[in-house]
Design an enzyme around this catalytic site. Structure first.
Site, PDB file in Angstrom:
ATOM      1  N   ALA A  31      32.740  19.129  31.920  1.00 32.35           N
ATOM      2  CA  ALA A  31      31.699  19.558  32.245  1.00 32.35           C
ATOM      3  C   ALA A  31      32.465  21.078  33.613  1.00 32.35           C
ATOM      4  O   ALA A  31      32.486  19.660  34.353  1.00 32.35           O
ATOM      5  CB  ALA A  31      30.201  18.780  32.557  1.00 32.35           C
ATOM      6  N   CYS A  70      21.407   9.357  28.885  1.00 34.19           N
ATOM      7  CA  CYS A  70      20.678   9.687  28.198  1.00 34.19           C
ATOM      8  C   CYS A  70      20.079   9.042  27.534  1.00 34.19           C
ATOM      9  O   CYS A  70      18.362   9.010  26.440  1.00 34.19           O
ATOM     10  CB  CYS A  70      21.491  10.135  27.137  1.00 34.19           C
ATOM     11  SG  CYS A  70      23.276   9.135  26.608  1.00 34.19           S
ATOM     12  N   LYS A 107      37.649  19.480  26.906  1.00 37.01           N
ATOM     13  CA  LYS A 107      37.345  19.800  28.248  1.00 37.01           C
ATOM     14  C   LYS A 107      35.740  18.896  28.265  1.00 37.01           C
ATOM     15  O   LYS A 107      34.657  18.805  28.179  1.00 37.01           O
ATOM     16  CB  LYS A 107      36.013  21.594  27.337  1.00 37.01           C
ATOM     17  CG  LYS A 107      35.744  22.130  28.587  1.00 37.01           C
ATOM     18  CD  LYS A 107      34.180  22.706  27.950  1.00 37.01           C
ATOM     19  CE  LYS A 107      33.217  22.419  27.944  1.00 37.01           C
ATOM     20  NZ  LYS A 107      32.281  22.946  29.415  1.00 37.01           N
ATOM     21  N   GLY A 160      25.803  15.533  25.291  1.00 40.74           N
ATOM     22  CA  GLY A 160      25.033  16.689  25.925  1.00 40.74           C
ATOM     23  C   GLY A 160      23.440  16.558  25.480  1.00 40.74           C
ATOM     24  O   GLY A 160      23.121  16.020  24.627  1.00 40.74           O
ATOM     25  N   SER A 161      23.252  17.918  25.547  1.00 38.27           N
ATOM     26  CA  SER A 161      22.119  18.566  24.826  1.00 38.27           C
ATOM     27  C   SER A 161      21.758  18.185  23.664  1.00 38.27           C
ATOM     28  O   SER A 161      22.550  18.898  22.574  1.00 38.27           O
ATOM     29  CB  SER A 161      21.160  19.167  25.721  1.00 38.27           C
ATOM     30  OG  SER A 161      21.861  20.578  25.382  1.00 38.27           O
ATOM     31  N   THR A 162      20.298  18.879  23.208  1.00 40.83           N
ATOM     32  CA  THR A 162      20.463  18.392  21.206  1.00 40.83           C
ATOM     33  C   THR A 162      20.943  20.319  20.867  1.00 40.83           C
ATOM     34  O   THR A 162      20.780  20.150  20.180  1.00 40.83           O
ATOM     35  CB  THR A 162      18.818  18.512  21.134  1.00 40.83           C
ATOM     36  OG1 THR A 162      19.117  16.060  21.423  1.00 40.83           O
ATOM     37  CG2 THR A 162      19.161  17.820  19.604  1.00 40.83           C
ATOM     38  N   ARG A 205      35.876   6.565  27.273  1.00 40.66           N
ATOM     39  CA  ARG A 205      34.407   6.185  25.882  1.00 40.66           C
ATOM     40  C   ARG A 205      34.883   7.464  24.515  1.00 40.66           C
ATOM     41  O   ARG A 205      35.428   6.676  23.515  1.00 40.66           O
ATOM     42  CB  ARG A 205      33.249   6.189  25.494  1.00 40.66           C
ATOM     43  CG  ARG A 205      32.575   5.819  24.788  1.00 40.66           C
ATOM     44  CD  ARG A 205      30.501   5.671  25.093  1.00 40.66           C
ATOM     45  NE  ARG A 205      30.076   6.602  24.834  1.00 40.66           N
ATOM     46  CZ  ARG A 205      29.049   7.128  25.485  1.00 40.66           C
ATOM     47  NH1 ARG A 205      28.490   5.861  25.757  1.00 40.66           N
ATOM     48  NH2 ARG A 205      28.669   7.646  25.212  1.00 40.66           N
ATOM     49  N   ARG A 260      18.271   4.379  37.132  1.00 36.62           N
ATOM     50  CA  ARG A 260      19.734   4.715  37.155  1.00 36.62           C
ATOM     51  C   ARG A 260      20.214   6.128  37.372  1.00 36.62           C
ATOM     52  O   ARG A 260      20.096   6.991  36.690  1.00 36.62           O
ATOM     53  CB  ARG A 260      20.850   3.815  36.528  1.00 36.62           C
ATOM     54  CG  ARG A 260      22.126   4.066  36.080  1.00 36.62           C
ATOM     55  CD  ARG A 260      22.530   3.062  35.452  1.00 36.62           C
ATOM     56  NE  ARG A 260      21.962   3.471  33.675  1.00 36.62           N
ATOM     57  CZ  ARG A 260      23.129   3.460  32.476  1.00 36.62           C
ATOM     58  NH1 ARG A 260      23.424   2.729  32.428  1.00 36.62           N
ATOM     59  NH2 ARG A 260      22.575   4.073  31.576  1.00 36.62           N
ATOM     60  N   GLU A 320      26.462  12.985  20.377  1.00 36.95           N
ATOM     61  CA  GLU A 320      25.498  12.034  21.441  1.00 36.95           C
ATOM     62  C   GLU A 320      24.831  12.784  21.696  1.00 36.95           C
ATOM     63  O   GLU A 320      24.897  13.866  22.853  1.00 36.95           O
ATOM     64  CB  GLU A 320      26.758  11.093  22.345  1.00 36.95           C
ATOM     65  CG  GLU A 320      25.874  10.086  22.426  1.00 36.95           C
ATOM     66  CD  GLU A 320      25.204  10.021  23.847  1.00 36.95           C
ATOM     67  OE1 GLU A 320      23.337  10.366  24.583  1.00 36.95           O
ATOM     68  OE2 GLU A 320      26.068  10.085  24.752  1.00 36.95           O
ATOM     69  N   GLU A 353      13.035  15.084  27.422  1.00 38.02           N
ATOM     70  CA  GLU A 353      14.087  15.002  28.159  1.00 38.02           C
ATOM     71  C   GLU A 353      14.157  14.938  29.644  1.00 38.02           C
ATOM     72  O   GLU A 353      14.256  16.076  29.937  1.00 38.02           O
ATOM     73  CB  GLU A 353      15.538  14.674  27.256  1.00 38.02           C
ATOM     74  CG  GLU A 353      16.195  13.581  27.451  1.00 38.02           C
ATOM     75  CD  GLU A 353      17.939  14.211  27.302  1.00 38.02           C
ATOM     76  OE1 GLU A 353      18.901  12.683  27.365  1.00 38.02           O
ATOM     77  OE2 GLU A 353      17.747  14.912  27.078  1.00 38.02           O
TER      78      GLU A 353
END
Length: 519
Positions: A215, A325, A213, A269-271, A198, A319, A291, A421
Protein backbone atom coordinates in the site's frame (compact mmCIF):
# COMPACT_ATOMS: atom_id res chain seq x y z
CA UNK A 1 -4.51 16.99 27.66
CA UNK A 2 -7.96 15.75 28.60
CA UNK A 3 -11.09 16.65 26.70
CA UNK A 4 -14.27 16.80 28.80
CA UNK A 5 -17.57 16.54 26.98
CA UNK A 6 -19.77 19.53 27.64
CA UNK A 7 -22.69 18.52 29.79
CA UNK A 8 -26.09 19.82 30.48
CA UNK A 9 -28.38 18.78 33.28
CA UNK A 10 -30.32 15.66 32.57
CA UNK A 11 -28.11 14.41 29.74
CA UNK A 12 -27.63 10.66 29.35
CA UNK A 13 -25.19 9.21 31.88
CA UNK A 14 -22.93 7.92 29.12
CA UNK A 15 -22.18 11.48 28.05
CA UNK A 16 -20.56 12.26 31.41
CA UNK A 17 -17.48 10.33 30.37
CA UNK A 18 -14.05 11.87 30.15
CA UNK A 19 -12.19 10.77 27.05
CA UNK A 20 -8.41 10.85 27.59
CA UNK A 21 -6.59 12.33 24.62
CA UNK A 22 -2.87 11.99 24.80
CA UNK A 23 -0.98 14.63 22.88
CA UNK A 24 -0.13 13.74 19.31
CA UNK A 25 2.64 16.34 19.15
CA UNK A 26 5.63 14.61 17.65
CA UNK A 27 8.31 17.19 16.99
CA UNK A 28 10.67 17.14 14.03
CA UNK A 29 13.56 16.56 16.42
CA UNK A 30 11.83 13.52 17.93
CA UNK A 31 10.97 12.23 14.44
CA UNK A 32 14.61 12.50 13.39
CA UNK A 33 15.73 10.72 16.57
CA UNK A 34 13.19 7.96 16.01
CA UNK A 35 14.30 7.48 12.42
CA UNK A 36 17.96 7.38 13.37
CA UNK A 37 17.33 4.68 15.97
CA UNK A 38 16.45 2.16 13.24
CA UNK A 39 17.61 3.82 10.03
CA UNK A 40 19.41 0.66 8.92
CA UNK A 41 16.01 -0.89 8.07
CA UNK A 42 14.48 2.23 6.49
CA UNK A 43 14.91 2.10 2.72
CA UNK A 44 13.73 4.71 0.26
CA UNK A 45 14.12 2.62 -2.88
CA UNK A 46 12.18 -0.28 -4.32
CA UNK A 47 13.65 -3.79 -4.27
CA UNK A 48 13.91 -5.68 -7.57
CA UNK A 49 16.19 -8.62 -8.39
CA UNK A 50 18.13 -8.14 -5.18
CA UNK A 51 18.89 -4.48 -5.96
CA UNK A 52 17.65 -1.24 -4.42
CA UNK A 53 16.27 0.65 -7.40
CA UNK A 54 14.55 3.89 -8.33
CA UNK A 55 11.60 4.33 -10.68
CA UNK A 56 12.60 4.56 -14.32
CA UNK A 57 10.94 7.98 -14.42
CA UNK A 58 12.92 9.17 -11.42
CA UNK A 59 9.65 10.13 -9.72
CA UNK A 60 8.99 9.61 -6.03
CA UNK A 61 6.07 10.12 -3.67
CA UNK A 62 5.97 11.19 -0.05
CA UNK A 63 5.00 9.00 2.89
CA UNK A 64 3.49 10.58 6.00
CA UNK A 65 3.08 9.67 9.63
CA UNK A 66 -0.74 9.49 10.06
CA UNK A 67 -0.48 10.59 13.69
CA UNK A 68 1.49 13.79 13.20
CA UNK A 69 0.97 14.18 9.44
CA UNK A 70 4.68 14.89 9.12
CA UNK A 71 6.65 13.56 6.19
CA UNK A 72 8.65 10.42 6.95
CA UNK A 73 10.39 10.22 3.58
CA UNK A 74 9.79 9.32 -0.04
CA UNK A 75 9.94 6.15 -2.14
CA UNK A 76 9.94 5.45 -5.90
CA UNK A 77 6.71 6.03 -7.80
CA UNK A 78 6.96 3.07 -10.15
CA UNK A 79 4.78 2.54 -13.20
CA UNK A 80 3.68 -0.23 -15.56
CA UNK A 81 7.08 -0.40 -17.25
CA UNK A 82 8.86 -0.84 -13.92
CA UNK A 83 6.36 -3.54 -13.03
CA UNK A 84 7.01 -5.42 -16.26
CA UNK A 85 10.74 -5.40 -15.57
CA UNK A 86 10.17 -6.76 -12.08
CA UNK A 87 7.94 -9.51 -13.51
CA UNK A 88 10.65 -10.48 -15.99
CA UNK A 89 13.26 -10.70 -13.21
CA UNK A 90 10.91 -12.89 -11.17
CA UNK A 91 10.29 -15.14 -14.19
CA UNK A 92 14.00 -15.64 -14.81
CA UNK A 93 14.64 -16.42 -11.15
CA UNK A 94 11.73 -18.87 -11.07
CA UNK A 95 13.58 -21.31 -13.32
CA UNK A 96 16.22 -21.77 -10.62
CA UNK A 97 14.13 -21.24 -7.48
CA UNK A 98 11.51 -23.85 -8.33
CA UNK A 99 14.27 -26.47 -8.56
CA UNK A 100 15.46 -25.91 -5.00
CA UNK A 101 14.51 -28.56 -2.47
CA UNK A 102 11.81 -28.07 0.09
CA UNK A 103 14.44 -28.30 2.81
CA UNK A 104 16.51 -25.53 1.23
CA UNK A 105 13.52 -23.23 1.07
CA UNK A 106 12.53 -24.17 4.61
CA UNK A 107 15.97 -23.29 5.95
CA UNK A 108 15.96 -19.85 4.29
CA UNK A 109 12.51 -19.07 5.68
CA UNK A 110 13.65 -20.19 9.12
CA UNK A 111 16.61 -17.81 8.99
CA UNK A 112 14.22 -15.05 7.90
CA UNK A 113 12.11 -15.82 10.99
CA UNK A 114 15.15 -15.53 13.23
CA UNK A 115 16.21 -12.21 11.73
CA UNK A 116 12.70 -10.77 12.08
CA UNK A 117 12.66 -11.79 15.72
CA UNK A 118 16.08 -10.27 16.30
CA UNK A 119 14.89 -6.99 14.76
CA UNK A 120 11.34 -7.08 16.07
CA UNK A 121 11.55 -3.85 18.06
CA UNK A 122 12.86 -1.84 15.11
CA UNK A 123 10.30 -3.38 12.73
CA UNK A 124 7.55 -2.47 15.18
CA UNK A 125 8.74 1.15 15.36
CA UNK A 126 8.71 1.40 11.56
CA UNK A 127 5.20 -0.03 11.52
CA UNK A 128 3.93 2.44 14.13
CA UNK A 129 5.65 5.32 12.38
CA UNK A 130 4.00 4.73 9.00
CA UNK A 131 0.69 3.15 10.04
CA UNK A 132 0.03 4.78 13.42
CA UNK A 133 -1.08 1.86 15.57
CA UNK A 134 0.14 1.80 19.19
CA UNK A 135 3.59 0.30 19.56
CA UNK A 136 2.34 -2.64 21.61
CA UNK A 137 -0.12 -3.47 18.84
CA UNK A 138 2.72 -3.28 16.34
CA UNK A 139 4.66 -5.81 18.43
CA UNK A 140 1.53 -7.98 18.34
CA UNK A 141 1.35 -7.72 14.57
CA UNK A 142 5.03 -8.66 14.31
CA UNK A 143 4.42 -11.77 16.41
CA UNK A 144 1.47 -12.66 14.18
CA UNK A 145 3.31 -11.93 10.94
CA UNK A 146 6.51 -13.71 11.89
CA UNK A 147 4.33 -16.64 12.87
CA UNK A 148 3.35 -17.08 9.22
CA UNK A 149 6.98 -17.28 8.13
CA UNK A 150 7.66 -19.82 10.86
CA UNK A 151 4.58 -21.86 9.95
CA UNK A 152 5.35 -21.96 6.24
CA UNK A 153 9.02 -22.70 6.86
CA UNK A 154 7.67 -25.93 8.33
CA UNK A 155 4.87 -26.48 5.80
CA UNK A 156 7.37 -26.15 2.92
CA UNK A 157 8.44 -29.72 3.70
CA UNK A 158 4.90 -31.07 3.81
CA UNK A 159 3.71 -30.61 0.23
CA UNK A 160 2.57 -34.13 -0.45
CA UNK A 161 1.39 -35.70 -3.67
CA UNK A 162 -0.64 -38.89 -3.99
CA UNK A 163 -0.70 -42.34 -5.53
CA UNK A 164 -4.04 -43.48 -6.92
CA UNK A 165 -4.82 -47.21 -7.04
CA UNK A 166 -4.94 -48.00 -10.75
CA UNK A 167 -7.72 -50.06 -12.33
CA UNK A 168 -5.19 -51.31 -14.93
CA UNK A 169 -2.18 -53.46 -14.06
CA UNK A 170 -0.07 -51.77 -16.73
CA UNK A 171 -0.55 -48.26 -15.38
CA UNK A 172 0.56 -46.29 -12.36
CA UNK A 173 -1.37 -43.16 -11.42
CA UNK A 174 0.37 -40.38 -9.52
CA UNK A 175 -0.55 -36.86 -8.40
CA UNK A 176 2.18 -34.22 -8.13
CA UNK A 177 2.04 -30.73 -6.64
CA UNK A 178 4.33 -28.12 -8.20
CA UNK A 179 4.84 -24.35 -7.78
CA UNK A 180 2.34 -22.35 -9.81
CA UNK A 181 4.95 -19.84 -11.01
CA UNK A 182 5.37 -16.09 -10.69
CA UNK A 183 2.85 -14.57 -8.30
CA UNK A 184 1.58 -11.00 -8.10
CA UNK A 185 0.56 -9.59 -4.73
CA UNK A 186 -1.19 -6.42 -3.60
CA UNK A 187 -1.21 -5.81 0.14
CA UNK A 188 -3.09 -3.33 2.38
CA UNK A 189 -1.94 -0.67 4.83
CA UNK A 190 -3.72 -1.86 7.98
CA UNK A 191 -1.37 -4.80 8.65
CA UNK A 192 1.66 -3.87 6.53
CA UNK A 193 3.88 -6.62 7.92
CA UNK A 194 1.56 -9.56 8.49
CA UNK A 195 -0.30 -9.30 5.19
CA UNK A 196 3.02 -9.63 3.36
CA UNK A 197 4.28 -12.61 5.33
CA UNK A 198 0.88 -14.32 5.06
CA UNK A 199 1.11 -14.16 1.27
CA UNK A 200 4.81 -14.18 0.40
CA UNK A 201 5.65 -16.83 3.02
CA UNK A 202 3.62 -19.65 1.45
CA UNK A 203 4.46 -18.58 -2.11
CA UNK A 204 8.19 -18.73 -1.43
CA UNK A 205 7.79 -21.98 0.53
CA UNK A 206 6.03 -23.54 -2.47
CA UNK A 207 8.85 -22.57 -4.85
CA UNK A 208 7.22 -19.51 -6.44
CA UNK A 209 8.68 -16.06 -7.01
CA UNK A 210 6.90 -12.87 -5.98
CA UNK A 211 6.23 -9.38 -7.35
CA UNK A 212 4.53 -7.42 -4.58
CA UNK A 213 2.99 -3.96 -4.45
CA UNK A 214 2.54 -2.68 -0.88
CA UNK A 215 0.00 0.00 0.00
CA UNK A 216 1.20 3.51 -0.78
CA UNK A 217 0.60 4.59 2.83
CA UNK A 218 2.90 1.92 4.31
CA UNK A 219 5.79 0.91 2.05
CA UNK A 220 8.57 0.90 4.64
CA UNK A 221 7.56 -2.31 6.43
CA UNK A 222 7.67 -4.17 3.11
CA UNK A 223 11.10 -2.81 2.24
CA UNK A 224 12.48 -3.69 5.68
CA UNK A 225 11.32 -7.27 5.14
CA UNK A 226 13.28 -7.36 1.88
CA UNK A 227 16.49 -6.39 3.67
CA UNK A 228 16.06 -9.18 6.21
CA UNK A 229 15.08 -11.71 3.52
CA UNK A 230 18.30 -10.94 1.66
CA UNK A 231 20.33 -11.42 4.82
CA UNK A 232 18.55 -14.74 5.36
CA UNK A 233 19.87 -15.94 2.00
CA UNK A 234 16.83 -15.48 -0.22
CA UNK A 235 18.23 -15.30 -3.77
CA UNK A 236 17.83 -12.14 -5.88
CA UNK A 237 14.58 -12.08 -7.83
CA UNK A 238 12.57 -14.33 -5.52
CA UNK A 239 10.98 -11.40 -3.66
CA UNK A 240 10.50 -8.15 -5.55
CA UNK A 241 8.75 -5.10 -4.05
CA UNK A 242 7.54 -2.30 -6.31
CA UNK A 243 6.31 0.91 -4.67
CA UNK A 244 3.93 3.35 -6.28
CA UNK A 245 1.62 6.23 -5.42
CA UNK A 246 -2.15 6.16 -5.49
CA UNK A 247 -1.96 7.76 -8.94
CA UNK A 248 -0.08 4.77 -10.35
CA UNK A 249 -1.75 2.01 -8.33
CA UNK A 250 -4.38 1.22 -10.93
CA UNK A 251 -1.93 0.76 -13.80
CA UNK A 252 0.48 -1.30 -11.68
CA UNK A 253 -2.37 -3.52 -10.49
CA UNK A 254 -3.66 -3.93 -14.04
CA UNK A 255 -0.19 -4.86 -15.28
CA UNK A 256 0.09 -7.60 -12.66
CA UNK A 257 -3.38 -8.95 -13.44
CA UNK A 258 -3.08 -8.94 -17.22
CA UNK A 259 0.48 -10.19 -17.48
CA UNK A 260 0.58 -13.72 -18.97
CA UNK A 261 3.76 -14.34 -16.97
CA UNK A 262 1.98 -13.86 -13.66
CA UNK A 263 0.18 -17.11 -12.86
CA UNK A 264 -1.51 -16.12 -9.60
CA UNK A 265 -2.79 -12.91 -8.02
CA UNK A 266 -3.22 -12.47 -4.27
CA UNK A 267 -5.02 -9.38 -3.00
CA UNK A 268 -6.23 -8.06 0.34
CA UNK A 269 -8.33 -4.91 0.28
CA UNK A 270 -11.75 -3.55 -0.50
CA UNK A 271 -14.43 -5.56 -2.29
CA UNK A 272 -14.83 -3.08 -5.20
CA UNK A 273 -11.10 -3.20 -5.97
CA UNK A 274 -11.06 -6.99 -5.60
CA UNK A 275 -13.80 -7.26 -8.22
CA UNK A 276 -11.81 -5.11 -10.63
CA UNK A 277 -8.71 -7.27 -10.19
CA UNK A 278 -10.75 -10.44 -10.67
CA UNK A 279 -12.16 -9.09 -13.92
CA UNK A 280 -8.73 -8.03 -15.16
CA UNK A 281 -7.26 -11.44 -14.32
CA UNK A 282 -9.91 -13.20 -16.39
CA UNK A 283 -8.11 -12.27 -19.62
CA UNK A 284 -5.30 -14.72 -18.75
CA UNK A 285 -7.43 -17.13 -16.69
CA UNK A 286 -5.04 -16.97 -13.77
CA UNK A 287 -5.71 -18.21 -10.27
CA UNK A 288 -6.93 -15.41 -8.01
CA UNK A 289 -6.92 -15.25 -4.22
CA UNK A 290 -9.03 -12.44 -2.79
CA UNK A 291 -9.51 -11.34 0.79
CA UNK A 292 -12.05 -8.59 0.33
CA UNK A 293 -14.01 -6.53 2.81
CA UNK A 294 -16.35 -7.75 5.51
CA UNK A 295 -19.47 -6.76 7.41
CA UNK A 296 -19.06 -8.92 10.48
CA UNK A 297 -22.05 -9.61 12.73
CA UNK A 298 -21.27 -9.92 16.42
CA UNK A 299 -24.24 -11.72 17.97
CA UNK A 300 -24.77 -11.64 21.74
CA UNK A 301 -27.56 -13.93 22.93
CA UNK A 302 -29.30 -13.69 26.29
CA UNK A 303 -27.54 -16.97 27.10
CA UNK A 304 -24.14 -15.25 26.85
CA UNK A 305 -21.74 -14.32 29.61
CA UNK A 306 -21.99 -10.53 29.21
CA UNK A 307 -18.50 -9.84 30.54
CA UNK A 308 -17.04 -12.29 28.01
CA UNK A 309 -19.08 -10.71 25.23
CA UNK A 310 -17.94 -7.20 26.12
CA UNK A 311 -14.33 -8.38 26.20
CA UNK A 312 -14.89 -9.90 22.78
CA UNK A 313 -16.24 -6.62 21.41
CA UNK A 314 -13.35 -4.63 22.86
CA UNK A 315 -10.84 -6.88 21.11
CA UNK A 316 -12.69 -7.39 17.87
CA UNK A 317 -14.02 -3.85 17.38
CA UNK A 318 -11.26 -1.60 18.68
CA UNK A 319 -8.11 -3.48 17.74
CA UNK A 320 -6.13 -1.30 15.34
CA UNK A 321 -8.69 1.48 15.95
CA UNK A 322 -11.31 -0.60 14.15
CA UNK A 323 -9.24 -0.80 10.97
CA UNK A 324 -9.42 -4.54 10.34
CA UNK A 325 -11.52 -6.50 7.87
CA UNK A 326 -12.77 -8.94 10.52
CA UNK A 327 -13.71 -6.24 13.04
CA UNK A 328 -17.18 -6.51 14.56
CA UNK A 329 -19.25 -4.29 12.27
CA UNK A 330 -22.82 -5.00 13.41
CA UNK A 331 -23.09 -5.66 17.13
CA UNK A 332 -26.38 -7.51 17.54
CA UNK A 333 -27.68 -7.92 21.09
CA UNK A 334 -30.79 -9.83 22.20
CA UNK A 335 -33.55 -7.57 23.46
CA UNK A 336 -33.68 -8.90 27.03
CA UNK A 337 -30.03 -7.98 27.76
CA UNK A 338 -29.69 -4.96 25.46
CA UNK A 339 -29.56 -2.28 28.16
CA UNK A 340 -27.30 -4.31 30.45
CA UNK A 341 -24.89 -4.96 27.62
CA UNK A 342 -24.76 -1.27 26.64
CA UNK A 343 -24.01 -0.27 30.24
CA UNK A 344 -21.17 -2.79 30.46
CA UNK A 345 -19.68 -1.87 27.06
CA UNK A 346 -19.83 1.87 27.77
CA UNK A 347 -18.03 1.35 31.07
CA UNK A 348 -15.23 -0.66 29.48
CA UNK A 349 -14.81 1.81 26.63
CA UNK A 350 -14.44 4.68 29.08
CA UNK A 351 -11.91 2.76 31.13
CA UNK A 352 -9.75 1.25 28.41
CA UNK A 353 -9.77 3.35 25.24
CA UNK A 354 -7.26 6.19 25.11
CA UNK A 355 -6.50 7.93 21.84
CA UNK A 356 -3.10 9.33 21.01
CA UNK A 357 0.21 8.92 19.22
CA UNK A 358 1.30 5.30 18.80
CA UNK A 359 4.62 5.94 20.53
CA UNK A 360 2.90 7.15 23.70
CA UNK A 361 2.74 4.09 26.01
CA UNK A 362 -0.63 5.23 27.37
CA UNK A 363 -2.29 5.21 23.94
CA UNK A 364 -4.56 2.30 23.00
CA UNK A 365 -6.20 3.94 19.97
CA UNK A 366 -4.02 5.36 17.24
CA UNK A 367 -5.06 7.57 14.33
CA UNK A 368 -7.05 6.55 11.31
CA UNK A 369 -4.79 6.10 8.32
CA UNK A 370 -5.63 9.40 6.57
CA UNK A 371 -8.15 12.22 6.26
CA UNK A 372 -10.36 10.19 3.90
CA UNK A 373 -10.80 7.55 6.59
CA UNK A 374 -11.79 10.20 9.12
CA UNK A 375 -14.34 11.63 6.69
CA UNK A 376 -15.86 8.22 6.10
CA UNK A 377 -16.32 7.31 9.74
CA UNK A 378 -17.75 10.73 10.55
CA UNK A 379 -20.25 10.41 7.70
CA UNK A 380 -21.36 7.03 9.06
CA UNK A 381 -21.86 8.49 12.54
CA UNK A 382 -23.76 11.52 11.28
CA UNK A 383 -25.97 9.36 9.05
CA UNK A 384 -26.89 7.16 12.00
CA UNK A 385 -27.60 10.17 14.19
CA UNK A 386 -29.79 11.84 11.57
CA UNK A 387 -31.80 8.63 11.19
CA UNK A 388 -32.63 8.25 14.87
CA UNK A 389 -29.65 6.45 16.43
CA UNK A 390 -28.37 7.78 19.76
CA UNK A 391 -24.68 8.51 20.31
CA UNK A 392 -23.76 7.31 23.79
CA UNK A 393 -20.03 7.93 23.62
CA UNK A 394 -17.70 9.79 21.28
CA UNK A 395 -18.91 10.78 17.85
CA UNK A 396 -16.43 13.62 17.43
CA UNK A 397 -13.34 14.24 15.34
CA UNK A 398 -10.17 15.09 17.19
CA UNK A 399 -6.97 16.75 16.07
CA UNK A 400 -5.54 15.45 12.79
CA UNK A 401 -6.55 11.92 11.82
CA UNK A 402 -7.98 10.95 15.19
CA UNK A 403 -11.59 10.08 15.91
CA UNK A 404 -13.19 9.39 19.28
CA UNK A 405 -14.15 5.77 20.01
CA UNK A 406 -17.88 5.91 19.44
CA UNK A 407 -20.81 3.91 20.82
CA UNK A 408 -24.20 4.19 19.09
CA UNK A 409 -27.44 2.56 20.18
CA UNK A 410 -30.75 1.98 18.40
CA UNK A 411 -29.09 1.28 15.08
CA UNK A 412 -31.43 0.05 12.34
CA UNK A 413 -30.90 -1.96 9.18
CA UNK A 414 -31.33 1.04 6.87
CA UNK A 415 -28.39 2.97 8.32
CA UNK A 416 -25.09 3.17 6.48
CA UNK A 417 -23.08 1.99 9.49
CA UNK A 418 -25.08 -1.24 9.42
CA UNK A 419 -24.67 -1.89 5.70
CA UNK A 420 -21.13 -0.64 5.01
CA UNK A 421 -17.76 -1.80 6.28
CA UNK A 422 -16.90 0.85 8.85
CA UNK A 423 -13.12 0.57 9.24
CA UNK A 424 -13.02 2.81 12.28
CA UNK A 425 -13.68 3.01 16.05
CA UNK A 426 -17.47 2.81 15.81
CA UNK A 427 -19.51 0.33 17.85
CA UNK A 428 -22.97 0.25 16.25
CA UNK A 429 -25.42 -1.76 18.39
CA UNK A 430 -28.69 -3.19 17.07
CA UNK A 431 -31.23 -5.25 19.00
CA UNK A 432 -32.96 -8.48 18.00
CA UNK A 433 -35.66 -10.64 19.57
CA UNK A 434 -35.21 -14.26 18.43
CA UNK A 435 -32.49 -16.60 17.27
CA UNK A 436 -34.15 -16.86 13.86
CA UNK A 437 -34.10 -13.09 13.49
CA UNK A 438 -30.43 -12.92 14.46
CA UNK A 439 -29.46 -15.52 11.86
CA UNK A 440 -31.44 -13.74 9.16
CA UNK A 441 -29.92 -10.35 9.96
CA UNK A 442 -26.40 -11.77 10.18
CA UNK A 443 -26.55 -13.56 6.84
CA UNK A 444 -28.48 -10.88 4.96
CA UNK A 445 -25.36 -9.31 3.45
CA UNK A 446 -23.22 -9.80 0.36
CA UNK A 447 -20.16 -10.13 2.62
CA UNK A 448 -19.10 -13.33 4.30
CA UNK A 449 -15.70 -12.90 5.90
CA UNK A 450 -16.14 -13.23 9.68
CA UNK A 451 -18.96 -13.58 12.17
CA UNK A 452 -19.09 -13.92 15.95
CA UNK A 453 -21.50 -15.52 18.38
CA UNK A 454 -21.53 -15.36 22.18
CA UNK A 455 -23.59 -17.85 24.15
CA UNK A 456 -23.03 -20.29 27.00
CA UNK A 457 -25.51 -22.76 25.48
CA UNK A 458 -23.49 -25.53 23.82
CA UNK A 459 -26.27 -26.58 21.47
CA UNK A 460 -26.78 -22.98 20.41
CA UNK A 461 -23.02 -22.52 19.84
CA UNK A 462 -22.92 -25.38 17.35
CA UNK A 463 -26.25 -24.52 15.74
CA UNK A 464 -25.34 -20.88 15.08
CA UNK A 465 -21.78 -21.66 13.98
CA UNK A 466 -23.14 -23.95 11.28
CA UNK A 467 -25.82 -21.52 10.12
CA UNK A 468 -23.62 -18.44 9.81
CA UNK A 469 -22.60 -17.89 6.18
CA UNK A 470 -19.07 -16.72 6.88
CA UNK A 471 -15.63 -18.16 6.28
CA UNK A 472 -14.51 -17.45 9.86
CA UNK A 473 -16.70 -17.85 12.95
CA UNK A 474 -15.61 -16.90 16.44
CA UNK A 475 -17.60 -18.65 19.18
CA UNK A 476 -17.09 -16.81 22.46
CA UNK A 477 -13.92 -15.43 20.87
CA UNK A 478 -13.34 -12.01 19.34
CA UNK A 479 -9.81 -12.60 18.03
CA UNK A 480 -9.83 -15.83 15.98
CA UNK A 481 -6.93 -15.12 13.60
CA UNK A 482 -3.77 -17.23 14.04
CA UNK A 483 -1.09 -18.43 11.58
CA UNK A 484 -2.14 -22.02 12.15
CA UNK A 485 -5.76 -21.27 11.18
CA UNK A 486 -7.23 -20.58 7.77
CA UNK A 487 -8.31 -17.07 6.82
CA UNK A 488 -10.77 -16.24 4.05
CA UNK A 489 -14.36 -15.43 3.25
CA UNK A 490 -17.54 -16.60 1.58
CA UNK A 491 -19.67 -14.71 -0.94
CA UNK A 492 -18.18 -11.39 -2.07
CA UNK A 493 -15.61 -11.41 0.72
CA UNK A 494 -13.20 -13.43 -1.33
CA UNK A 495 -11.74 -16.52 -2.92
CA UNK A 496 -9.18 -18.95 -1.58
CA UNK A 497 -7.70 -19.34 1.91
CA UNK A 498 -4.58 -18.04 3.59
CA UNK A 499 -2.77 -19.50 6.60
CA UNK A 500 -2.97 -22.96 8.10
CA UNK A 501 -2.29 -26.17 6.24
CA UNK A 502 -4.41 -24.97 3.31
CA UNK A 503 -2.40 -21.76 2.85
CA UNK A 504 0.01 -23.31 0.35
CA UNK A 505 -2.69 -24.57 -2.00
CA UNK A 506 -3.16 -21.28 -3.88
CA UNK A 507 0.52 -21.36 -4.85
CA UNK A 508 0.56 -24.91 -6.16
CA UNK A 509 -0.61 -26.57 -9.36
CA UNK A 510 -1.76 -30.16 -9.22
CA UNK A 511 -0.63 -32.58 -11.94
CA UNK A 512 -1.82 -36.07 -12.77
CA UNK A 513 0.86 -38.41 -14.15
CA UNK A 514 -0.11 -41.71 -15.74
CA UNK A 515 2.76 -44.14 -16.29
CA UNK A 516 1.90 -46.89 -18.74
CA UNK A 517 3.53 -50.02 -20.15
CA UNK A 518 4.49 -51.34 -16.73
CA UNK A 519 3.32 -54.95 -17.16
Amino acid sequence: MRIRLLLGKGLNLYQTSIVPFYSTKFTKTRLDQTLRSYHRLLYEKAYVNGQWVEASSGKTFDVFNPSTQEKIGCVPDMNAGDTERAIQCAAETLEVWKETTAKERSNILRRWVDLCNENKEDLAKILTLEMGKPLQESIGELNYGIGFLEWFSEEARRVYGDIIPSPAKSKKMLVLKQPIGVTGMITPWNFPHAMITRKAGPAIAAGCTVVLKPAEDTPYSALALCELAEKAGLPPGVLNVITCSRDNSAEVGKTLCKSPTIKQISFTGSTPVGKILLEQSASTVKKVSLENGGNAPFIVFETADIDKAVTGVMGSKFRNTGQACICANRIMVQDSIYETFLDALAKRMKQELHIGDGFNPKSTQGPLINARAVEKIDHLVQDAKSNGAIILLGGQRKEGNFYEPTLIRDVTTDMRCYNEEQFGPLAAVIRFKTEEEAIYLANNTSSGLAGYVFTENISQMWRIAEKLEFGIVGVNEGLPAMPEAIFGGWKESGLGREGGKYGLEDYLEIKYVCMGGLE
